[in-house]
Design a protein around this motif. Structure first.
Motif, PDB file in Angstrom:
ATOM      1  N   GLN A  48       0.452  -0.978  -0.033  1.00 34.36           N
ATOM      2  CA  GLN A  48       0.098   0.163   0.229  1.00 34.36           C
ATOM      3  C   GLN A  48       0.378   1.151   0.172  1.00 34.36           C
ATOM      4  OE1 GLN A  48      -3.753   0.394   2.227  1.00 34.36           O
ATOM      5  NE2 GLN A  48      -3.134   1.795   2.983  1.00 34.36           N
ATOM      6  N   PHE A  49       0.576   2.437  -1.264  1.00 39.75           N
ATOM      7  CA  PHE A  49       1.726   3.640  -1.068  1.00 39.75           C
ATOM      8  C   PHE A  49       0.685   4.370  -1.848  1.00 39.75           C
ATOM      9  CE2 PHE A  49       6.326   4.690  -0.993  1.00 39.75           C
ATOM     10  CZ  PHE A  49       6.108   6.237  -1.064  1.00 39.75           C
ATOM     11  N   LYS A  50      -0.052   5.208  -1.370  1.00 39.87           N
ATOM     12  CA  LYS A  50      -0.987   6.290  -2.559  1.00 39.87           C
ATOM     13  C   LYS A  50      -0.536   7.645  -2.377  1.00 39.87           C
ATOM     14  CE  LYS A  50      -5.417   3.193  -1.765  1.00 39.87           C
ATOM     15  NZ  LYS A  50      -6.219   3.083  -1.198  1.00 39.87           N
ATOM     16  N   LEU A  51      -0.341   8.254  -3.103  1.00 36.87           N
ATOM     17  CA  LEU A  51      -0.026   9.387  -3.891  1.00 36.87           C
ATOM     18  C   LEU A  51      -1.392  10.274  -2.842  1.00 36.87           C
ATOM     19  CD1 LEU A  51       2.482  11.186  -5.567  1.00 36.87           C
ATOM     20  CD2 LEU A  51       0.367  11.650  -6.901  1.00 36.87           C
ATOM     21  N   LYS A  52      -0.626  11.305  -1.991  1.00 34.89           N
ATOM     22  CA  LYS A  52      -1.610  12.095  -1.323  1.00 34.89           C
ATOM     23  C   LYS A  52      -1.811  13.527  -1.893  1.00 34.89           C
ATOM     24  CE  LYS A  52       0.251  13.821   2.367  1.00 34.89           C
ATOM     25  NZ  LYS A  52      -0.417  13.680   3.411  1.00 34.89           N
TER      26      LYS A  52
END
Length: 516
Positions: A48-52
């Motif tokens: 899990q690694f999403k752009l803010k």
């Protein structure tokens, strides 16, 4: 008529322009975060690694102040005296680099694919997909290296009859030598970048500051491994390529580049010298230097093909469906001889890749008494090329699968692998892979205090993420049991048979038709 290299360059540009920005961001955060697959076991995976919506470190009052962080390094011996060191970037800084790049990606592409260049890149680090346009593949540049260098060679061969000489050169100690300020110079120009040094309006000065602080504030060196480093290096070298092309205006030449490896066709010796001098001058502008020991000028057809490839082709096992022990043994010994003549090439990797089918089945057909001898020969390859160790473990894993109920022999094999576990922090690379391999196969071994201090090794031992734990909703590790559901052969897949971005089978006519 356009050269195949020009067509390749244009096709890459066309395909990346069809990719949706959200897909690009997702690939950079998920598939591009860790180094290539042969560096770390499958449990090191972005879950899990999403752009803010905003960066973690926004520019405020003309200040960009990311918290300096050390790279998390993994090294293996490249030679008796040197190590190859891969780095993992602290995730908040990595996120912000992606944020700024994606925000101005059209501008970045305009620099990467400049119409005035005569050096054509074969190492664009984002795997565009020709078969399904607009989608990205899973390949990383490290995994593409063999097929893309071969593609570059084949494309040059198609145009070589128009030239007399070929220049080979590369950059000395490239990634550790990159001066972070030069990223801003490449994207803008030196004067403009310096004027923005304390304002941070420009993409280049933001990248400069973020890459510095990803490496504890150092202005020299990019982490080897992350896709962002590959993209940054392409930005820098695309600027070098353009400036060299401008300096060499009026000179007839054709250049291709894979990362920092240049091959240039020229009409005469004088033009070849001009190319080298132009590269030297433009590299110096960015604080880079050519590798004198690897710079050659050869009269064609010499120098068109890598010598080890020519020697390996007659004994290649690529087309074999099954491989007996005798064929395996004789080919391996021949591979060692070629590797002795041409050290630090990909021949051992290529040989190991050819022992596995495209659906990750082992081609070796062995009698029980031949298995331990095979194991011993595989470990001999490991002594010659440390980078090949994960592939060797992948072969051993497939051997174990073939044993079925022969648990006694399986335990013997696992005992043999355990012997190669080193009680030293200097062998972290070996330790990570062996500990993961044994854990997947239900075997635990004692660790050491030194190894256990390393957060990557400690993560495998405890089966939890023990690195970059900063309370963020970023998950960079998956349980060994889950990771182990995917074979090492499938995880590594150094020589994909049906991978994305296949231009090698496309004819000149087809490529030209694409341009219409």
């Amino acid at each position: 008529m356009l050269s195949l290299s020009q067509l390749h360059f244009s096709e890459t540009k066309r395909l990346i322009n069809k990719v949706d920005k959200d897909d690009l961001v997702s690939w950079l955060l998920k598939d591009g975060y860790f180094p290539e697959q042969y560096v770390l076991p499958p449990c090191f995976s972005v879950e899990q690694f999403k752009l803010k919506d905003v960066p973690y470190y926004p520019v405020r009052h003309n200040k960009l102040q990311p918290t300096p962080a050390d790279l998390l390094n993994v090294s293996f011996p490249k030679s008796m005296l040197t190590d190859r060191i891969f780095g993992i970037i602290e995730p908040k800084i990595y996120h912000d680099i992606v944020w700024h790049l994606s925000n101005e990606f059209d501008f970045v592409l305009s620099r990467l694919f400049d119409s005035d260049t005569h050096f054509y890149c074969y190492s664009f680090p984002i795997p565009v997909n020709r078969s399904i346009e607009g989608e990205l593949g899973k390949l990383r540049s490290g995994r593409m290296i063999y097929e893309f260098i071969e593609m570059a060679e084949n494309d040059l061969v198609a145009d070589a009859h128009n030239y007399q000489y070929v220049v080979h050169t590369d950059i000395k100690n490239f990634y550790p030598s990159v001066y972070t300020h030069s990223l801003a110079w490449a994207l803008h120009d030196k004067e403009t970048a310096r004027a923005d040094k304390f304002i941070f309006d420009l993409l280049g000065t933001k990248l400069d500051k973020l890459f510095q602080n990803s490496n504890d504030g150092c202005t020299n060196g990019l982490a080897i491994g992350p896709a962002l480093s590959d993209l940054a290096s392409e930005i820098l070298l695309a600027a070098v390529d353009k400036k060299c092309s401008q300096e060499l205006a009026g000179t007839d030449f054709l250049g291709v580049r894979f990362k920092d490896d240049y091959r240039v066709l020229c009409n005469d010796r004088n033009d070849a010298d001009k190319v080298i001098k132009a590269l030297q001058r433009q590299m110096r502008y960015y604080n880079l230097f050519l590798n004198e020991g690897k710079t050659t000028i050869k009269e064609l057809p010499d120098g068109l093909y890598r010598a080890w490839i020519l020697e390996y082709q007659p004994i290649s096992l690529k087309s074999e469906q099954t491989i007996s022990y005798k064929v395996f043994e004789s080919t391996l010994l021949a591979v060692l001889e070629i590797d002795r003549k041409y050290p630090d090439t990909g021949i051992i990797d290529k040989f190991l890749g050819e022992l596995v089918t495209k659906d990750y089945k082992l081609k070796l057909v062995l009698q029980t008494k031949q298995i331990l001898k095979t194991l011993s020969l595989l470990f001999l390859l490991k002594k010659r090329r440390a980078k090949a160790f994960p592939q060797i473990l992948a072969i051993i894993e497939l051997l174990i699968l073939k044993l079925g109920e022969n648990t006694e022999l399986k335990q013997t094999i696992l005992d043999d692998v355990s012997k190669h576990f080193r009680d030293s922090f200097d062998y972290l690379y070996d330790g990570l892979w062996i500990y993961y391999f044994l854990k997947v196969n239900g075997r635990d071994i004692p660790t050491t205090v030194e190894l256990d201090k390393n957060p990557l090794f400690h993560s495998i031992r405890t089966n939890t993420q023990e690195f970059f734990n900063n309370g963020l909703d970023i998950h960079l590790f998956k349980a060994v049991e889950v990771a182990g559901n995917k074979s090492l052969a499938e995880h590594l897949d150094i020589f994909p048979k049906d991978g994305a971005y296949r231009l090698t089978a496309v004819s000149r006519e087809e490529r030209q038709e694409d341009q219409k």
